[in-house]
Design a protein around this motif. Structure first.
Motif, mmCIF file in Angstrom:
data_model
loop_
_atom_site.group_PDB
_atom_site.id
_atom_site.type_symbol
_atom_site.label_atom_id
_atom_site.label_comp_id
_atom_site.label_asym_id
_atom_site.label_seq_id
_atom_site.Cartn_x
_atom_site.Cartn_y
_atom_site.Cartn_z
ATOM 1 N N MET A 53 50.168 28.266 25.032
ATOM 2 C CA MET A 53 49.034 28.960 25.615
ATOM 3 C C MET A 53 49.103 30.433 25.215
ATOM 4 O O MET A 53 50.062 31.118 25.508
ATOM 5 N N ILE A 54 48.061 30.896 24.527
ATOM 6 C CA ILE A 54 48.023 32.281 24.060
ATOM 7 C C ILE A 54 47.376 33.191 25.097
ATOM 8 O O ILE A 54 47.801 34.316 25.315
ATOM 9 N N TYR A 55 46.314 32.696 25.717
ATOM 10 C CA TYR A 55 45.540 33.516 26.655
ATOM 11 C C TYR A 55 45.053 32.630 27.789
ATOM 12 O O TYR A 55 44.701 31.465 27.569
ATOM 13 N N ARG A 56 45.003 33.207 28.992
ATOM 14 C CA ARG A 56 44.521 32.464 30.164
ATOM 15 C C ARG A 56 43.888 33.455 31.139
ATOM 16 O O ARG A 56 44.475 34.498 31.441
ATOM 17 N N GLU A 57 42.678 33.109 31.589
ATOM 18 C CA GLU A 57 41.977 33.957 32.554
ATOM 19 C C GLU A 57 41.070 33.072 33.408
ATOM 20 O O GLU A 57 40.364 32.226 32.894
ATOM 21 N N ARG A 58 41.118 33.277 34.703
ATOM 22 C CA ARG A 58 40.194 32.579 35.608
ATOM 23 C C ARG A 58 39.005 33.503 35.841
ATOM 24 O O ARG A 58 39.166 34.643 36.247
ATOM 25 N N LEU A 59 37.808 32.985 35.562
ATOM 26 C CA LEU A 59 36.588 33.772 35.686
ATOM 27 C C LEU A 59 36.051 33.658 37.106
ATOM 28 O O LEU A 59 35.058 33.028 37.386
ATOM 29 N N ARG A 60 36.779 34.280 38.021
ATOM 30 C CA ARG A 60 36.441 34.178 39.445
ATOM 31 C C ARG A 60 35.339 35.164 39.812
ATOM 32 O O ARG A 60 35.094 36.126 39.081
ATOM 33 N N PRO A 61 34.671 34.915 40.932
ATOM 34 C CA PRO A 61 33.608 35.832 41.362
ATOM 35 C C PRO A 61 34.145 37.240 41.612
ATOM 36 O O PRO A 61 35.315 37.431 41.947
ATOM 37 N N HIS A 62 33.273 38.198 41.472
ATOM 38 C CA HIS A 62 33.595 39.597 41.713
ATOM 39 C C HIS A 62 33.953 39.776 43.188
ATOM 40 O O HIS A 62 33.500 39.028 44.048
ATOM 41 N N GLY A 63 34.747 40.763 43.522
ATOM 42 C CA GLY A 63 35.143 41.025 44.903
ATOM 43 C C GLY A 63 33.971 41.244 45.845
ATOM 44 O O GLY A 63 34.028 40.904 47.029
ATOM 45 N N GLY A 64 32.875 41.785 45.329
ATOM 46 C CA GLY A 64 31.695 42.004 46.148
ATOM 47 C C GLY A 64 31.097 40.710 46.671
ATOM 48 O O GLY A 64 30.483 40.682 47.743
ATOM 49 N N ALA A 65 31.282 39.621 45.934
ATOM 50 C CA ALA A 65 30.768 38.323 46.389
ATOM 51 C C ALA A 65 31.506 37.890 47.658
ATOM 52 O O ALA A 65 30.893 37.318 48.570
ATOM 53 N N TYR A 66 32.800 38.163 47.718
ATOM 54 C CA TYR A 66 33.570 37.795 48.905
ATOM 55 C C TYR A 66 33.216 38.686 50.097
ATOM 56 O O TYR A 66 33.213 38.231 51.237
ATOM 57 N N ILE A 67 32.901 39.943 49.802
ATOM 58 C CA ILE A 67 32.474 40.836 50.879
ATOM 59 C C ILE A 67 31.141 40.357 51.452
ATOM 60 O O ILE A 67 30.952 40.313 52.672
ATOM 61 N N ALA A 68 30.219 39.959 50.578
ATOM 62 C CA ALA A 68 28.934 39.428 51.045
ATOM 63 C C ALA A 68 29.135 38.131 51.822
ATOM 64 O O ALA A 68 28.435 37.868 52.807
ATOM 65 N N LEU A 69 30.099 37.342 51.413
ATOM 66 C CA LEU A 69 30.379 36.076 52.093
ATOM 67 C C LEU A 69 30.895 36.302 53.518
ATOM 68 O O LEU A 69 30.772 35.426 54.376
ATOM 69 N N LEU A 70 31.447 37.477 53.756
ATOM 70 C CA LEU A 70 31.911 37.815 55.108
ATOM 71 C C LEU A 70 30.780 37.784 56.136
ATOM 72 O O LEU A 70 31.029 37.652 57.333
#
Length: 157
Positions: free
Chosen positions: A1-18
């Motif tokens: 494995m050369i590269y690995r990244e999880r394309l997770r939602p931006h932190g603002g999405a979790y704040i809105a989910l609050l």
């Protein structure tokens, strides 16, 4: 494995989910205030976990690029081009997006456009988002160069 990244939602999405917490507290207040203050946080954790786990994973191996469940050999890809978030990236999405393209991105990230050079593949390019777009593009170029040194010139070139 050369590269690995999880394309997770931006932190603002979790704040809105609050906002789920006070919304359910308000809805259940007349029935039982305690229920509202229990259901809200439980649903927040549930939705946040689902959005985290459902986020596509970008992986680059020595011979293949994977984004989520999609996969393509590096020999079928051309030179990646990075577009910065903002007007550059929006132009790729709004003005120039080919409906046959493979797309996987979230808001607030840089985009990488990688042409598909395989004549048998109807997909003209991959447009993927990354928080480390320059690093990913460089790793793709290095992996392509290493692969062409090992196998010789590609039939697709």
């Amino acid at each position: 494995m050369i590269y690995r990244e999880r394309l997770r939602p931006h932190g603002g999405a979790y704040i809105a989910l609050l906002l789920i917490i006070p919304a359910f507290a308000t809805v259940f207040y007349k029935v039982s205030p305690v229920t509202g203050f229990i259901v809200g946080p439980v649903l927040f954790v549930l939705f946040a976990s689902i959005s985290w786990l459902a986020s596509p994973l970008i992986t680059l191996a020595s011979d293949r690029l994977r984004v989520g469940r999609a996969s393509i050999p590096l020999a079928a890809l051309g030179d990646p081009v990075v577009y910065r978030r903002g007007d550059e990236a929006l132009e790729q999405i709004r003005g120039q997006l080919d409906l046959r393209a493979f797309v996987a991105f979230r808001g607030g990230v840089d985009l990488i456009r990688i042409p598909v050079i395989d004549p048998e593949d109807p997909t003209p390019y991959w447009l993927i988002g990354s928080r480390h777009a320059d690093e990913l593009a460089a790793e793709i170029r290095l992996a392509q160069a290493a692969q062409s040194l090992q196998t010789g010139p590609s039939e697709l070139s």
